[in-house]
Design a protein around this motif. Structure first.
Motif, short mmCIF file in Angstrom:
data_model
loop_
_atom_site.label_atom_id
_atom_site.label_comp_id
_atom_site.label_asym_id
_atom_site.label_seq_id
_atom_site.Cartn_x
_atom_site.Cartn_y
_atom_site.Cartn_z
N ASP A 193 0.83 -1.21 0.00
CA ASP A 193 0.00 0.00 0.00
C ASP A 193 0.86 1.26 0.00
OD1 ASP A 193 -2.29 -1.49 0.00
OD2 ASP A 193 -2.83 -1.09 2.09
N PHE A 194 1.96 1.21 0.74
CA PHE A 194 2.88 2.36 0.81
C PHE A 194 3.43 2.69 -0.59
CE2 PHE A 194 7.44 3.67 1.64
CZ PHE A 194 7.15 4.98 1.97
N ILE A 195 3.80 1.66 -1.34
CA ILE A 195 4.31 1.87 -2.70
C ILE A 195 3.21 2.42 -3.61
CG2 ILE A 195 5.16 0.67 -4.76
CD1 ILE A 195 6.60 -1.23 -2.70
N ILE A 196 2.02 1.86 -3.51
CA ILE A 196 0.91 2.33 -4.33
C ILE A 196 0.60 3.80 -4.03
CG2 ILE A 196 -1.56 2.07 -4.81
CD1 ILE A 196 -1.19 -0.95 -4.29
N LEU A 197 0.58 4.15 -2.76
CA LEU A 197 0.34 5.55 -2.38
C LEU A 197 1.46 6.46 -2.86
CD1 LEU A 197 -1.04 5.04 1.24
CD2 LEU A 197 -2.32 5.94 -0.73
N HIS A 198 2.68 5.95 -2.82
CA HIS A 198 3.83 6.70 -3.34
C HIS A 198 3.60 7.08 -4.80
CE1 HIS A 198 8.35 7.40 -3.59
NE2 HIS A 198 7.98 7.40 -4.86
N GLU A 199 3.19 6.09 -5.61
CA GLU A 199 2.97 6.36 -7.03
C GLU A 199 1.74 7.25 -7.25
OE1 GLU A 199 5.40 5.79 -8.74
OE2 GLU A 199 6.39 4.37 -7.42
N LEU A 200 0.71 7.08 -6.44
CA LEU A 200 -0.46 7.95 -6.56
C LEU A 200 -0.11 9.40 -6.23
CD1 LEU A 200 -3.25 5.67 -5.04
CD2 LEU A 200 -3.06 6.43 -7.42
N CYS A 201 0.79 9.60 -5.27
CA CYS A 201 1.23 10.96 -4.95
C CYS A 201 1.94 11.60 -6.14
CB CYS A 201 2.16 10.94 -3.73
SG CYS A 201 1.32 10.68 -2.15
N HIS A 202 2.57 10.78 -6.97
CA HIS A 202 3.25 11.31 -8.16
C HIS A 202 2.26 11.80 -9.22
CE1 HIS A 202 7.40 10.95 -7.24
NE2 HIS A 202 7.41 9.64 -7.11
N THR A 203 1.00 11.44 -9.09
CA THR A 203 0.01 12.00 -10.02
C THR A 203 -0.22 13.48 -9.75
OG1 THR A 203 -1.90 11.42 -8.62
CG2 THR A 203 -1.17 9.76 -10.22
N ILE A 204 0.19 13.91 -8.56
CA ILE A 204 0.06 15.33 -8.19
C ILE A 204 1.42 16.02 -8.20
CG2 ILE A 204 -0.63 16.91 -6.34
CD1 ILE A 204 -2.70 14.86 -5.48
N HIS A 205 2.43 15.38 -7.62
CA HIS A 205 3.78 15.95 -7.55
C HIS A 205 4.72 15.04 -8.34
CE1 HIS A 205 2.27 18.67 -4.51
NE2 HIS A 205 1.86 17.64 -3.77
N LYS A 206 5.31 15.57 -9.41
CA LYS A 206 6.12 14.77 -10.33
C LYS A 206 7.56 14.62 -9.90
CE LYS A 206 2.62 14.22 -13.02
NZ LYS A 206 1.91 12.93 -13.02
N ASN A 207 7.87 14.92 -8.68
CA ASN A 207 9.24 14.81 -8.19
C ASN A 207 9.19 14.39 -6.73
OD1 ASN A 207 9.11 17.33 -6.45
ND2 ASN A 207 8.64 18.18 -8.48
#
Length: 238
Positions: A193-207
């Protein structure tokens, strides 16, 4: 913004990171992680990218060395492969063809009676079977799970691809297409879940800047650093 992702054709994604304490460019490789170029704070990201381009051959050669020093597991009748939801066991049967059987706690892979588990050809065949079974499990679980986490936390993404990725757990493109590794099925659910949330956060912040970490840390209840440290103890390897 203190980091930026680039793609090199023969290497894949790399990360260029600015560090206020750095005085020179450095290149770091770790098993199961993206190649990382660390540059001084005032240096343009592009210089870090060009440095990595010049070191392409070095990255490829040393990545192979990192993989080769990690011993391969030998899978046989007494040594199953364990993943989150169960295990993949191996046995022989009276047939010239391999067969996998779904069990309540995983799978049983049946191989011909004359199979020699100690030769590399057999182990390569077994690892390919493990990959396909993990892919099957991942396709059953990950699309539903990322949708649940996306809806619960008000994220939006385009497409999801599930891949046999060795160098990273996941990625998110500039167009919000997310890739997840089949090896998430080998992690505890909270780390997956932590990894999935990490990638979902990149939908907003690209860095991996301050805003990215602030958002991710909030979503995991202030445990980002602890979870990331624990995740570093897991290696993607069969």
């Amino acid at each position: 913004m203190n980091s930026k992702l680039y793609t090199i054709d023969s290497v894949g994604e790399i990360e260029v990171v600015k560090n206020s304490l750095s005085r020179h460019i450095s290149l770091k490789l770790r098993a199961g992680r993206l190649p990382k170029v660390v540059i001084p704070r005032l240096m343009p990201f592009e210089m870090g990218y060009r440095f990595a381009l010049e070191k392409t051959d070095w990255i490829i050669e040393n990545r192979k060395k990192l993989e080769s020093v990690q011993p391969r597991h030998i899978y046989d009748e007494t040594n199953p492969f364990f993943y989150r939801n169960g295990k993949i066991e191996f046995d022989r049967h009276n047939s010239q063809y391999a067969q996998s059987v779904r069990l309540s706690n995983g799978y049983k892979v049946l191989l011909p009676q004359k199979t020699d588990f100690n030769i590399e050809e057999t182990q390569k065949f077994i690892r390919n079977i493990i990959i396909e079974l993990l892919r099957r499990e991942a396709k059953l679980y990950l699309p539903t799970r990322i949708q649940q986490l996306s809806i619960a936390n008000n994220f939006s993404y385009n497409n999801l691809a599930i891949k046999n990725m060795h160098s990273k757990w996941g990625s998110c493109s500039s167009t919000n297409n997310i890739n997840l590794s089949i090896y998430l099925m080998c992690l505890p659910e909270y780390l997956s879940d932590f990894i999935i949330l990490h990638e979902l956060c990149h939908t907003i912040h690209k860095n991996h800047g301050a805003q990215f970490h602030e958002l991710l840390n909030k979503l995991v209840g202030g445990r980002e650093k602890l979870l990331d440290k624990e995740l570093n103890t897991y290696k993607i390897q069969l």
